[in-house]
Motif scaffolding. Structure first.
Motif, PDB file in Angstrom:
ATOM      1  N   ILE A   1      -7.674  -5.089   7.958  1.00 59.05           N
ATOM      2  CA  ILE A   1      -7.000  -6.222   8.606  1.00 59.05           C
ATOM      3  C   ILE A   1      -7.781  -6.679   9.829  1.00 59.05           C
ATOM      4  O   ILE A   1      -8.062  -7.874  10.009  1.00 59.05           O
ATOM      5  CB  ILE A   1      -5.559  -5.840   8.983  1.00 59.05           C
ATOM      6  CG1 ILE A   1      -4.720  -5.617   7.724  1.00 59.05           C
ATOM      7  CG2 ILE A   1      -4.930  -6.921   9.860  1.00 59.05           C
ATOM      8  CD1 ILE A   1      -3.325  -5.103   8.003  1.00 59.05           C
ATOM      9  N   LEU A   2      -8.164  -5.716  10.699  1.00 60.77           N
ATOM     10  CA  LEU A   2      -8.895  -6.071  11.914  1.00 60.77           C
ATOM     11  C   LEU A   2     -10.257  -6.675  11.582  1.00 60.77           C
ATOM     12  O   LEU A   2     -10.697  -7.637  12.227  1.00 60.77           O
ATOM     13  CB  LEU A   2      -9.071  -4.839  12.795  1.00 60.77           C
ATOM     14  CG  LEU A   2      -7.795  -4.268  13.436  1.00 60.77           C
ATOM     15  CD1 LEU A   2      -8.118  -3.001  14.223  1.00 60.77           C
ATOM     16  CD2 LEU A   2      -7.139  -5.298  14.345  1.00 60.77           C
ATOM     17  N   GLY A   3     -10.936  -6.122  10.578  1.00 61.32           N
ATOM     18  CA  GLY A   3     -12.234  -6.643  10.200  1.00 61.32           C
ATOM     19  C   GLY A   3     -12.142  -8.064   9.657  1.00 61.32           C
ATOM     20  O   GLY A   3     -12.988  -8.915   9.966  1.00 61.32           O
TER      21      GLY A   3
ATOM     22  N   GLY B   1      -3.348   4.475   6.097  1.00 63.67           N
ATOM     23  CA  GLY B   1      -2.974   3.643   7.237  1.00 63.67           C
ATOM     24  C   GLY B   1      -4.172   3.125   8.017  1.00 63.67           C
ATOM     25  O   GLY B   1      -4.326   1.906   8.198  1.00 63.67           O
ATOM     26  N   PRO B   2      -5.074   4.020   8.478  1.00 65.95           N
ATOM     27  CA  PRO B   2      -6.259   3.528   9.194  1.00 65.95           C
ATOM     28  C   PRO B   2      -7.153   2.621   8.363  1.00 65.95           C
ATOM     29  O   PRO B   2      -7.725   1.657   8.882  1.00 65.95           O
ATOM     30  CB  PRO B   2      -6.992   4.835   9.575  1.00 65.95           C
ATOM     31  CG  PRO B   2      -5.908   5.862   9.631  1.00 65.95           C
ATOM     32  CD  PRO B   2      -4.946   5.479   8.543  1.00 65.95           C
ATOM     33  N   ILE B   3      -7.283   2.904   7.057  1.00 62.95           N
ATOM     34  CA  ILE B   3      -8.128   2.054   6.214  1.00 62.95           C
ATOM     35  C   ILE B   3      -7.556   0.641   6.132  1.00 62.95           C
ATOM     36  O   ILE B   3      -8.284  -0.358   6.269  1.00 62.95           O
ATOM     37  CB  ILE B   3      -8.265   2.668   4.804  1.00 62.95           C
ATOM     38  CG1 ILE B   3      -9.138   3.928   4.859  1.00 62.95           C
ATOM     39  CG2 ILE B   3      -8.872   1.650   3.828  1.00 62.95           C
ATOM     40  CD1 ILE B   3      -9.223   4.677   3.549  1.00 62.95           C
ATOM     41  N   VAL B   4      -6.246   0.543   5.926  1.00 68.15           N
ATOM     42  CA  VAL B   4      -5.604  -0.778   5.874  1.00 68.15           C
ATOM     43  C   VAL B   4      -5.761  -1.494   7.213  1.00 68.15           C
ATOM     44  O   VAL B   4      -6.053  -2.700   7.270  1.00 68.15           O
ATOM     45  CB  VAL B   4      -4.114  -0.636   5.500  1.00 68.15           C
ATOM     46  CG1 VAL B   4      -3.395  -1.971   5.658  1.00 68.15           C
ATOM     47  CG2 VAL B   4      -3.976  -0.130   4.074  1.00 68.15           C
ATOM     48  N   LEU B   5      -5.580  -0.749   8.311  1.00 73.19           N
ATOM     49  CA  LEU B   5      -5.705  -1.351   9.640  1.00 73.19           C
ATOM     50  C   LEU B   5      -7.126  -1.864   9.880  1.00 73.19           C
ATOM     51  O   LEU B   5      -7.311  -2.972  10.407  1.00 73.19           O
ATOM     52  CB  LEU B   5      -5.327  -0.318  10.704  1.00 73.19           C
ATOM     53  CG  LEU B   5      -5.414  -0.782  12.159  1.00 73.19           C
ATOM     54  CD1 LEU B   5      -4.470  -1.949  12.396  1.00 73.19           C
ATOM     55  CD2 LEU B   5      -5.094   0.366  13.109  1.00 73.19           C
ATOM     56  N   ILE B   6      -8.131  -1.090   9.485  1.00 77.83           N
ATOM     57  CA  ILE B   6      -9.514  -1.508   9.662  1.00 77.83           C
ATOM     58  C   ILE B   6      -9.817  -2.751   8.838  1.00 77.83           C
ATOM     59  O   ILE B   6     -10.505  -3.681   9.299  1.00 77.83           O
ATOM     60  CB  ILE B   6     -10.472  -0.359   9.286  1.00 77.83           C
ATOM     61  CG1 ILE B   6     -10.372   0.770  10.326  1.00 77.83           C
ATOM     62  CG2 ILE B   6     -11.913  -0.853   9.189  1.00 77.83           C
ATOM     63  CD1 ILE B   6     -11.121   2.013   9.939  1.00 77.83           C
TER      64      ILE B   6
END
Length: 310
Positions: A99-101, A92-97
Protein backbone atom coordinates in the motif's frame (compact mmCIF):
# COMPACT_ATOMS: atom_id res chain seq x y z
CA UNK A 1 5.10 30.41 42.66
CA UNK A 2 7.48 29.19 39.97
CA UNK A 3 6.18 26.54 37.58
CA UNK A 4 7.77 24.68 34.70
CA UNK A 5 6.52 22.57 31.82
CA UNK A 6 7.23 18.83 31.80
CA UNK A 7 10.17 18.02 29.51
CA UNK A 8 7.93 16.41 26.87
CA UNK A 9 5.57 19.39 26.70
CA UNK A 10 8.51 21.77 26.63
CA UNK A 11 10.04 19.91 23.68
CA UNK A 12 6.71 19.96 21.84
CA UNK A 13 6.29 23.68 22.49
CA UNK A 14 9.63 24.35 20.81
CA UNK A 15 8.34 22.74 17.64
CA UNK A 16 5.52 25.28 17.34
CA UNK A 17 6.71 28.73 16.21
CA UNK A 18 5.29 31.86 17.84
CA UNK A 19 2.34 33.49 16.10
CA UNK A 20 4.48 36.36 14.80
CA UNK A 21 7.22 34.12 13.42
CA UNK A 22 7.49 33.05 9.79
CA UNK A 23 5.80 29.74 9.08
CA UNK A 24 8.43 27.02 8.97
CA UNK A 25 6.68 23.65 8.79
CA UNK A 26 4.94 21.68 6.07
CA UNK A 27 2.53 20.55 8.80
CA UNK A 28 1.00 24.04 8.39
CA UNK A 29 0.95 24.09 4.57
CA UNK A 30 0.42 27.36 2.74
CA UNK A 31 0.40 25.98 -0.78
CA UNK A 32 -0.81 22.98 -2.80
CA UNK A 33 2.57 21.22 -2.88
CA UNK A 34 3.12 21.43 0.87
CA UNK A 35 -0.52 20.44 1.46
CA UNK A 36 0.00 17.28 -0.61
CA UNK A 37 3.21 16.52 1.30
CA UNK A 38 1.43 17.03 4.63
CA UNK A 39 -1.40 14.72 3.58
CA UNK A 40 1.10 12.07 2.49
CA UNK A 41 2.95 12.37 5.80
CA UNK A 42 -0.20 11.84 7.89
CA UNK A 43 -1.29 8.94 5.68
CA UNK A 44 2.05 7.19 6.29
CA UNK A 45 1.82 7.87 10.04
CA UNK A 46 -1.70 6.42 10.28
CA UNK A 47 -0.80 3.43 8.12
CA UNK A 48 2.26 2.65 10.23
CA UNK A 49 0.11 2.69 13.36
CA UNK A 50 -1.38 -0.58 12.11
CA UNK A 51 1.99 -2.17 12.92
CA UNK A 52 3.19 0.03 15.75
CA UNK A 53 0.07 0.03 17.96
CA UNK A 54 -0.23 -3.80 18.25
CA UNK A 55 3.47 -3.98 19.14
CA UNK A 56 3.10 -1.47 21.96
CA UNK A 57 -0.05 -3.18 23.24
CA UNK A 58 1.02 -6.81 22.95
CA UNK A 59 4.61 -6.42 24.24
CA UNK A 60 3.67 -5.57 27.86
CA UNK A 61 0.82 -8.14 27.77
CA UNK A 62 3.19 -10.92 26.71
CA UNK A 63 5.79 -9.86 29.26
CA UNK A 64 3.22 -9.81 32.04
CA UNK A 65 1.65 -13.12 30.98
CA UNK A 66 4.87 -15.11 30.92
CA UNK A 67 6.58 -13.30 33.79
CA UNK A 68 3.88 -12.76 36.38
CA UNK A 69 0.98 -14.78 35.03
CA UNK A 70 2.89 -17.90 34.08
CA UNK A 71 0.88 -20.09 36.49
CA UNK A 72 -2.19 -19.55 34.33
CA UNK A 73 -0.28 -19.64 31.03
CA UNK A 74 -0.29 -22.86 29.09
CA UNK A 75 3.10 -24.57 28.79
CA UNK A 76 3.58 -26.15 25.35
CA UNK A 77 7.26 -27.11 24.90
CA UNK A 78 6.52 -28.92 21.61
CA UNK A 79 4.84 -25.92 19.95
CA UNK A 80 6.92 -24.51 17.13
CA UNK A 81 4.68 -23.35 14.26
CA UNK A 82 1.32 -21.75 13.55
CA UNK A 83 -0.06 -20.85 10.14
CA UNK A 84 -2.34 -18.26 11.70
CA UNK A 85 0.54 -16.41 13.37
CA UNK A 86 2.73 -16.71 10.26
CA UNK A 87 0.04 -15.18 8.05
CA UNK A 88 -0.65 -12.43 10.57
CA UNK A 89 3.01 -11.57 11.28
CA UNK A 90 4.16 -11.65 7.65
CA UNK A 91 0.96 -10.84 5.75
CA UNK A 92 0.21 -7.60 7.59
CA UNK A 93 3.59 -5.94 6.92
CA UNK A 94 3.62 -7.17 3.31
CA UNK A 95 0.19 -5.67 2.63
CA UNK A 96 1.24 -2.44 4.36
CA UNK A 97 4.43 -2.19 2.29
CA UNK A 98 2.47 -2.75 -0.93
CA UNK A 99 0.00 0.00 0.00
CA UNK A 100 2.73 2.47 1.00
CA UNK A 101 4.80 1.66 -2.08
CA UNK A 102 1.82 2.16 -4.42
CA UNK A 103 0.88 5.49 -2.83
CA UNK A 104 4.50 6.65 -2.85
CA UNK A 105 4.88 5.73 -6.52
CA UNK A 106 1.75 7.68 -7.47
CA UNK A 107 2.50 10.75 -5.37
CA UNK A 108 6.13 10.91 -6.49
CA UNK A 109 4.87 11.64 -9.98
CA UNK A 110 2.25 14.08 -8.76
CA UNK A 111 4.81 15.99 -6.67
CA UNK A 112 7.54 16.09 -9.32
CA UNK A 113 9.33 19.40 -8.59
CA UNK A 114 9.82 19.95 -12.33
CA UNK A 115 6.06 19.66 -13.02
CA UNK A 116 4.45 23.07 -13.75
CA UNK A 117 1.54 24.01 -11.51
CA UNK A 118 -0.30 26.10 -14.06
CA UNK A 119 -0.04 28.61 -16.91
CA UNK A 120 1.64 32.02 -16.76
CA UNK A 121 4.01 31.30 -13.86
CA UNK A 122 6.18 33.93 -12.25
CA UNK A 123 9.74 33.13 -13.32
CA UNK A 124 12.41 33.43 -10.65
CA UNK A 125 16.06 32.39 -11.03
CA UNK A 126 17.88 31.41 -7.83
CA UNK A 127 21.64 31.41 -7.28
CA UNK A 128 23.18 30.09 -4.07
CA UNK A 129 26.26 31.76 -2.57
CA UNK A 130 28.18 31.51 0.70
CA UNK A 131 25.94 32.22 2.67
CA UNK A 132 23.08 33.92 0.91
CA UNK A 133 20.63 33.51 -1.95
CA UNK A 134 20.22 35.73 -5.00
CA UNK A 135 16.71 35.85 -6.47
CA UNK A 136 16.55 37.11 -10.06
CA UNK A 137 13.25 38.19 -11.63
CA UNK A 138 14.18 38.17 -15.35
CA UNK A 139 10.75 39.38 -16.49
CA UNK A 140 10.65 42.22 -13.96
CA UNK A 141 14.22 43.47 -14.28
CA UNK A 142 15.10 43.25 -10.59
CA UNK A 143 17.02 40.98 -8.23
CA UNK A 144 16.93 40.60 -4.45
CA UNK A 145 19.11 38.95 -1.83
CA UNK A 146 17.54 36.64 0.78
CA UNK A 147 14.05 37.93 0.04
CA UNK A 148 11.65 36.11 -2.28
CA UNK A 149 8.43 37.97 -3.06
CA UNK A 150 5.60 36.08 -4.80
CA UNK A 151 1.91 36.71 -5.50
CA UNK A 152 -0.77 34.56 -3.89
CA UNK A 153 -2.55 32.16 -6.21
CA UNK A 154 -0.04 32.36 -9.07
CA UNK A 155 2.36 29.51 -9.91
CA UNK A 156 6.05 30.24 -9.41
CA UNK A 157 8.70 28.51 -11.53
CA UNK A 158 12.17 28.50 -10.00
CA UNK A 159 15.43 27.68 -11.80
CA UNK A 160 18.29 27.05 -9.41
CA UNK A 161 22.06 26.83 -9.51
CA UNK A 162 24.95 27.44 -7.14
CA UNK A 163 27.94 29.71 -7.61
CA UNK A 164 29.80 27.75 -4.96
CA UNK A 165 29.42 24.31 -3.34
CA UNK A 166 26.26 22.20 -3.51
CA UNK A 167 23.36 23.68 -1.57
CA UNK A 168 19.90 22.50 -0.59
CA UNK A 169 16.97 24.88 -1.16
CA UNK A 170 13.91 24.43 1.04
CA UNK A 171 10.72 26.38 1.82
CA UNK A 172 8.88 23.88 4.08
CA UNK A 173 5.47 25.62 4.12
CA UNK A 174 5.35 25.87 0.31
CA UNK A 175 7.40 23.13 -1.35
CA UNK A 176 9.90 20.36 -0.89
CA UNK A 177 13.68 20.34 -1.02
CA UNK A 178 15.77 20.64 -4.18
CA UNK A 179 19.54 20.77 -4.64
CA UNK A 180 21.43 23.60 -6.33
CA UNK A 181 24.81 22.69 -7.84
CA UNK A 182 27.47 24.68 -9.62
CA UNK A 183 27.30 24.35 -13.40
CA UNK A 184 23.95 22.55 -13.19
CA UNK A 185 20.36 23.75 -13.30
CA UNK A 186 17.53 22.31 -11.25
CA UNK A 187 13.88 23.36 -11.11
CA UNK A 188 11.23 23.76 -8.45
CA UNK A 189 7.58 24.73 -8.93
CA UNK A 190 5.51 26.09 -6.07
CA UNK A 191 2.49 28.23 -5.31
CA UNK A 192 1.19 30.08 -2.25
CA UNK A 193 -2.49 29.71 -1.51
CA UNK A 194 -2.49 32.28 1.28
CA UNK A 195 -0.65 35.43 2.21
CA UNK A 196 2.11 35.24 4.77
CA UNK A 197 5.82 35.11 5.47
CA UNK A 198 7.48 31.72 5.16
CA UNK A 199 10.93 30.58 6.20
CA UNK A 200 13.36 29.38 3.55
CA UNK A 201 16.85 28.03 4.12
CA UNK A 202 19.81 26.05 2.91
CA UNK A 203 19.81 22.64 4.63
CA UNK A 204 23.16 21.49 3.17
CA UNK A 205 26.08 22.21 5.50
CA UNK A 206 28.56 24.36 3.60
CA UNK A 207 30.68 26.25 6.10
CA UNK A 208 30.72 28.44 9.16
CA UNK A 209 27.87 30.70 8.00
CA UNK A 210 25.58 27.79 7.14
CA UNK A 211 23.27 28.36 10.11
CA UNK A 212 22.50 31.91 8.95
CA UNK A 213 21.76 31.09 5.32
CA UNK A 214 18.03 31.68 5.61
CA UNK A 215 15.63 33.83 3.66
CA UNK A 216 12.03 34.99 3.85
CA UNK A 217 9.42 34.17 1.23
CA UNK A 218 6.61 36.71 1.36
CA UNK A 219 3.35 35.86 -0.40
CA UNK A 220 1.12 38.87 -1.03
CA UNK A 221 -2.04 39.65 -2.96
CA UNK A 222 -1.71 40.52 -6.65
CA UNK A 223 -2.20 44.22 -5.89
CA UNK A 224 0.37 44.22 -3.08
CA UNK A 225 2.82 42.31 -5.26
CA UNK A 226 2.49 44.90 -8.04
CA UNK A 227 3.07 47.66 -5.48
CA UNK A 228 6.18 45.86 -4.23
CA UNK A 229 7.51 45.53 -7.78
CA UNK A 230 7.00 49.24 -8.35
CA UNK A 231 8.72 50.26 -5.12
CA UNK A 232 11.52 47.75 -5.70
CA UNK A 233 12.23 49.16 -9.15
CA UNK A 234 12.14 52.72 -7.82
CA UNK A 235 14.58 52.03 -5.00
CA UNK A 236 16.79 49.42 -6.65
CA UNK A 237 20.55 49.89 -6.78
CA UNK A 238 22.67 49.12 -9.82
CA UNK A 239 23.87 45.52 -9.99
CA UNK A 240 27.52 46.41 -10.50
CA UNK A 241 30.76 44.40 -10.44
CA UNK A 242 31.09 45.48 -6.79
CA UNK A 243 27.76 43.78 -6.04
CA UNK A 244 28.86 40.59 -7.82
CA UNK A 245 32.09 40.64 -5.80
CA UNK A 246 30.09 41.09 -2.58
CA UNK A 247 27.86 38.16 -3.51
CA UNK A 248 30.84 35.91 -4.17
CA UNK A 249 32.51 36.95 -0.90
CA UNK A 250 31.75 34.59 1.96
CA UNK A 251 29.32 36.21 4.35
CA UNK A 252 25.65 36.67 5.19
CA UNK A 253 23.26 39.26 3.78
CA UNK A 254 24.10 41.52 6.71
CA UNK A 255 27.81 41.26 5.86
CA UNK A 256 27.03 42.04 2.23
CA UNK A 257 24.93 45.13 3.10
CA UNK A 258 27.67 46.33 5.41
CA UNK A 259 30.34 45.83 2.75
CA UNK A 260 28.32 47.79 0.18
CA UNK A 261 27.61 50.56 2.72
CA UNK A 262 23.86 50.01 2.57
CA UNK A 263 21.43 50.41 5.42
CA UNK A 264 20.70 46.72 5.85
CA UNK A 265 19.57 43.50 4.14
CA UNK A 266 16.27 45.13 3.13
CA UNK A 267 18.27 47.43 0.80
CA UNK A 268 19.70 44.52 -1.19
CA UNK A 269 17.47 45.13 -4.22
CA UNK A 270 19.15 45.61 -7.60
CA UNK A 271 18.35 46.49 -11.20
CA UNK A 272 19.31 43.81 -13.69
CA UNK A 273 21.82 45.08 -16.26
CA UNK A 274 21.36 42.05 -18.54
CA UNK A 275 18.42 39.72 -19.08
CA UNK A 276 20.44 36.48 -19.12
CA UNK A 277 22.41 36.91 -15.88
CA UNK A 278 21.34 33.48 -14.59
CA UNK A 279 22.48 31.80 -17.81
CA UNK A 280 25.85 33.54 -17.61
CA UNK A 281 26.36 32.51 -13.97
CA UNK A 282 25.31 28.95 -14.81
CA UNK A 283 27.69 28.79 -17.78
CA UNK A 284 30.72 30.65 -16.48
CA UNK A 285 30.47 30.29 -12.70
CA UNK A 286 32.74 32.10 -10.25
CA UNK A 287 35.68 31.89 -12.66
CA UNK A 288 34.16 34.62 -14.83
CA UNK A 289 35.17 38.20 -13.98
CA UNK A 290 32.28 40.27 -12.63
CA UNK A 291 32.46 42.78 -15.49
CA UNK A 292 32.20 39.92 -17.99
CA UNK A 293 29.00 38.65 -16.38
CA UNK A 294 27.44 42.10 -16.66
CA UNK A 295 28.77 43.12 -20.08
CA UNK A 296 26.52 43.14 -23.11
CA UNK A 297 23.22 44.53 -24.25
CA UNK A 298 21.20 46.21 -21.51
CA UNK A 299 18.02 44.54 -20.39
CA UNK A 300 14.86 45.61 -22.18
CA UNK A 301 12.12 47.45 -20.35
CA UNK A 302 10.51 44.83 -18.08
CA UNK A 303 6.87 43.99 -18.49
CA UNK A 304 4.26 44.55 -15.82
CA UNK A 305 3.49 41.56 -13.57
CA UNK A 306 0.91 39.25 -15.07
CA UNK A 307 -2.31 38.50 -13.26
CA UNK A 308 -3.61 34.98 -12.93
CA UNK A 309 -6.46 34.29 -15.32
CA UNK A 310 -9.87 33.73 -13.71
Amino acid sequence: MRTSLPPVLLALSLLVPPAHATQLSFLKPAGPVAAAQSGHFWFVIIAMLVVVVPVFILTPIILWRYRYGRRNASYRPEWSFSWGWEILLWGGPIVLILILGTVLWAETGQLDPYKPLGPHPLRVDVVGYDWKWLFIYPDLGIATVDKLEIPVGRPVALRLTSDTVMQSFLIPALAGQIYAMQGMRTKLNLEASQAGAFLGENTQYNGTGFHAQKFTTTAASADDFRKWVGSARAGAHALSPAVIHALETKGTDKDMARGLHLGGPSDLVFRLPVADLFTRILRDGPAAPAHALLAGSPIAAPAAPKQKAD
